[in-house]
Design a protein around this motif. Structure first.
Motif, PDB file in Angstrom:
ATOM      1  N   THR A  27     -24.635  12.923  -7.177  1.00 39.01           N
ATOM      2  CA  THR A  27     -24.064  13.129  -8.499  1.00 39.01           C
ATOM      3  C   THR A  27     -22.553  13.315  -8.383  1.00 39.01           C
ATOM      4  OG1 THR A  27     -26.093  14.212  -9.241  1.00 39.01           O
ATOM      5  CG2 THR A  27     -24.102  14.605 -10.553  1.00 39.01           C
ATOM      6  N   PRO A  28     -21.782  12.513  -9.121  1.00 42.64           N
ATOM      7  CA  PRO A  28     -20.321  12.657  -9.053  1.00 42.64           C
ATOM      8  C   PRO A  28     -19.866  14.031  -9.535  1.00 42.64           C
ATOM      9  CG  PRO A  28     -20.929  10.612 -10.165  1.00 42.64           C
ATOM     10  CD  PRO A  28     -22.187  11.423  -9.997  1.00 42.64           C
ATOM     11  N   THR A  29     -18.990  14.642  -8.753  1.00 41.79           N
ATOM     12  CA  THR A  29     -18.420  15.931  -9.111  1.00 41.79           C
ATOM     13  C   THR A  29     -16.924  15.740  -9.339  1.00 41.79           C
ATOM     14  OG1 THR A  29     -18.151  16.450  -6.773  1.00 41.79           O
ATOM     15  CG2 THR A  29     -20.167  17.236  -7.835  1.00 41.79           C
ATOM     16  N   THR A  30     -16.164  16.818  -9.345  1.00 41.90           N
ATOM     17  CA  THR A  30     -14.722  16.724  -9.569  1.00 41.90           C
ATOM     18  C   THR A  30     -14.096  15.764  -8.566  1.00 41.90           C
ATOM     19  OG1 THR A  30     -14.621  18.953 -10.484  1.00 41.90           O
ATOM     20  CG2 THR A  30     -12.564  18.023  -9.600  1.00 41.90           C
ATOM     21  N   PRO A  31     -13.458  14.702  -9.055  1.00 38.62           N
ATOM     22  CA  PRO A  31     -12.906  13.705  -8.132  1.00 38.62           C
ATOM     23  C   PRO A  31     -11.620  14.181  -7.459  1.00 38.62           C
ATOM     24  CG  PRO A  31     -12.365  13.118 -10.375  1.00 38.62           C
ATOM     25  CD  PRO A  31     -13.251  14.335 -10.452  1.00 38.62           C
ATOM     26  N   LYS A  32     -11.397  13.663  -6.281  1.00 39.81           N
ATOM     27  CA  LYS A  32     -10.138  13.874  -5.571  1.00 39.81           C
ATOM     28  C   LYS A  32      -9.197  12.745  -5.954  1.00 39.81           C
ATOM     29  CE  LYS A  32     -12.444  16.069  -1.713  1.00 39.81           C
ATOM     30  NZ  LYS A  32     -12.915  15.907  -0.357  1.00 39.81           N
ATOM     31  N   VAL A  33      -7.906  12.957  -5.772  1.00 41.33           N
ATOM     32  CA  VAL A  33      -6.924  11.904  -6.029  1.00 41.33           C
ATOM     33  C   VAL A  33      -6.926  10.976  -4.816  1.00 41.33           C
ATOM     34  CG1 VAL A  33      -4.968  13.292  -5.201  1.00 41.33           C
ATOM     35  CG2 VAL A  33      -4.557  11.388  -6.730  1.00 41.33           C
ATOM     36  N   VAL A  34      -7.008   9.674  -5.069  1.00 41.64           N
ATOM     37  CA  VAL A  34      -7.040   8.671  -4.004  1.00 41.64           C
ATOM     38  C   VAL A  34      -5.631   8.108  -3.843  1.00 41.64           C
ATOM     39  CG1 VAL A  34      -8.048   6.482  -3.233  1.00 41.64           C
ATOM     40  CG2 VAL A  34      -9.443   8.104  -4.543  1.00 41.64           C
ATOM     41  N   ILE A  35      -5.121   8.197  -2.610  1.00 46.16           N
ATOM     42  CA  ILE A  35      -3.756   7.775  -2.310  1.00 46.16           C
ATOM     43  C   ILE A  35      -3.776   6.713  -1.222  1.00 46.16           C
ATOM     44  CG2 ILE A  35      -1.489   8.551  -1.483  1.00 46.16           C
ATOM     45  CD1 ILE A  35      -2.334  11.407  -2.405  1.00 46.16           C
ATOM     46  N   GLU A  36      -3.058   5.624  -1.463  1.00 49.30           N
ATOM     47  CA  GLU A  36      -2.877   4.582  -0.452  1.00 49.30           C
ATOM     48  C   GLU A  36      -1.422   4.582  -0.003  1.00 49.30           C
ATOM     49  OE1 GLU A  36      -6.175   1.110  -1.139  1.00 49.30           O
ATOM     50  OE2 GLU A  36      -4.284   0.900  -2.197  1.00 49.30           O
ATOM     51  N   PHE A  37      -1.220   4.250   1.266  1.00 48.32           N
ATOM     52  CA  PHE A  37       0.123   4.236   1.843  1.00 48.32           C
ATOM     53  C   PHE A  37       0.523   2.799   2.151  1.00 48.32           C
ATOM     54  CE2 PHE A  37      -1.467   8.435   2.381  1.00 48.32           C
ATOM     55  CZ  PHE A  37      -0.366   9.245   2.202  1.00 48.32           C
ATOM     56  N   TYR A  38       1.779   2.458   1.813  1.00 43.33           N
ATOM     57  CA  TYR A  38       2.294   1.096   1.966  1.00 43.33           C
ATOM     58  C   TYR A  38       3.590   1.096   2.761  1.00 43.33           C
ATOM     59  CZ  TYR A  38      -1.087  -0.560  -1.451  1.00 43.33           C
ATOM     60  OH  TYR A  38      -2.248  -0.889  -2.095  1.00 43.33           O
ATOM     61  N   ASP A  39       3.871  -0.054   3.329  1.00 42.08           N
ATOM     62  CA  ASP A  39       5.101  -0.269   4.084  1.00 42.08           C
ATOM     63  C   ASP A  39       6.239  -0.501   3.092  1.00 42.08           C
ATOM     64  OD1 ASP A  39       7.171  -1.136   5.717  1.00 42.08           O
ATOM     65  OD2 ASP A  39       5.916  -2.493   6.877  1.00 42.08           O
ATOM     66  N   VAL A  40       7.254   0.356   3.123  1.00 45.45           N
ATOM     67  CA  VAL A  40       8.372   0.244   2.180  1.00 45.45           C
ATOM     68  C   VAL A  40       9.126  -1.078   2.383  1.00 45.45           C
ATOM     69  CG1 VAL A  40      10.124   1.468   3.547  1.00 45.45           C
ATOM     70  CG2 VAL A  40      10.199   1.558   1.041  1.00 45.45           C
ATOM     71  N   ALA A  41       9.147  -1.615   3.606  1.00 44.11           N
ATOM     72  CA  ALA A  41       9.851  -2.872   3.888  1.00 44.11           C
ATOM     73  C   ALA A  41       9.050  -4.085   3.429  1.00 44.11           C
ATOM     74  CB  ALA A  41      10.147  -2.992   5.388  1.00 44.11           C
ATOM     75  N   ASN A  42       7.739  -3.926   3.293  1.00 43.79           N
ATOM     76  CA  ASN A  42       6.862  -5.000   2.848  1.00 43.79           C
ATOM     77  C   ASN A  42       5.859  -4.378   1.863  1.00 43.79           C
ATOM     78  OD1 ASN A  42       5.414  -7.305   2.519  1.00 43.79           O
ATOM     79  ND2 ASN A  42       4.840  -7.538   4.663  1.00 43.79           N
ATOM     80  N   PRO A  43       6.245  -4.203   0.602  1.00 45.41           N
ATOM     81  CA  PRO A  43       5.503  -3.391  -0.366  1.00 45.41           C
ATOM     82  C   PRO A  43       4.064  -3.810  -0.667  1.00 45.41           C
ATOM     83  CG  PRO A  43       7.693  -3.890  -1.192  1.00 45.41           C
ATOM     84  CD  PRO A  43       7.496  -4.697   0.044  1.00 45.41           C
ATOM     85  N   THR A  44       3.644  -5.000  -0.273  1.00 48.72           N
ATOM     86  CA  THR A  44       2.262  -5.405  -0.526  1.00 48.72           C
ATOM     87  C   THR A  44       1.361  -5.129   0.676  1.00 48.72           C
ATOM     88  OG1 THR A  44       2.732  -7.660   0.208  1.00 48.72           O
ATOM     89  CG2 THR A  44       2.944  -7.197  -2.163  1.00 48.72           C
ATOM     90  N   THR A  45       1.933  -4.608   1.750  1.00 49.39           N
ATOM     91  CA  THR A  45       1.181  -4.384   2.981  1.00 49.39           C
ATOM     92  C   THR A  45       0.829  -2.908   3.146  1.00 49.39           C
ATOM     93  OG1 THR A  45       2.367  -6.198   4.029  1.00 49.39           O
ATOM     94  CG2 THR A  45       1.228  -4.665   5.493  1.00 49.39           C
TER      95      THR A  45
END
Length: 164
Positions: A27-45
């Motif tokens: 059963t879904p409970t209080t969700p956590k914030v999902v964070i992804e990290f990207y390369d600042v020099a190549n913003p789609t990576t």
């Protein structure tokens, strides 16, 4: 006679249980914030963190992440702001190379009833005008933060993108 009494008590106990009396682990409970990290020099990576420690000010225990580009962290359910220290190299000794960036999450909360057994969960909506602040210092490793989904209602999508 004792065994018969015990069986009778157990049968009454279990027959009185209803489906709502047990909270299913799925059963879904209080969700956590999902964070992804990207390369600042190549913003789609996507870019893996080598070592990241996250801790709230005043706490002694936090979270450690290694070799990943996606993390989940909890927000406070009792106030509309959460401050977290994101510490680059923070889960490895020695601490002399730690680089701490302070991030403030600003949001509103909504309490939602799940079931009698599970109780309530909290959903978050990041503020539109000032959702996230990285406290500037002389050596910020976080270069940019983008909100990709302001409604934190589940953990199935990315809410925040951090570029470093």
């Amino acid at each position: 006679m004792k065994q018969l009494s015990l069986l009778l008590v157990l049968s009454i106990f279990f027959s009185s249980c209803e489906k709502d009396d047990i909270c299913d682990a799925n059963t879904p409970t209080t969700p956590k914030v999902v964070i992804e990290f990207y390369d600042v020099a190549n913003p789609t990576t996507l870019k893996n963190l080598t070592s990241l420690g996250i801790i709230a000010p005043g706490f002694t225990n936090g979270f450690e992440f290694t070799a990943t580009s996606k993390i989940k962290v909890p927000l406070k359910t009792f106030q509309d702001t959460s401050i977290l220290h994101f510490i680059q190299n923070g889960s490895m000794d020695p601490t002399s190379d730690d680089n701490l960036d302070e991030i403030t999450f600003n949001y509103s909360r909504k309490t939602v009833f799940v079931s009698r057994a599970c109780g309530f969960k909290t959903l978050f909506t990041l503020n539109t005008t000032n959702p996230i602040t990285v406290t500037p210092d002389s050596n910020n490793w976080i270069q940019s933060v983008i909100v990709s989904q302001p409604n934190i209602e589940n953990e199935d999508e990315t809410h925040i993108k951090i570029y470093f």
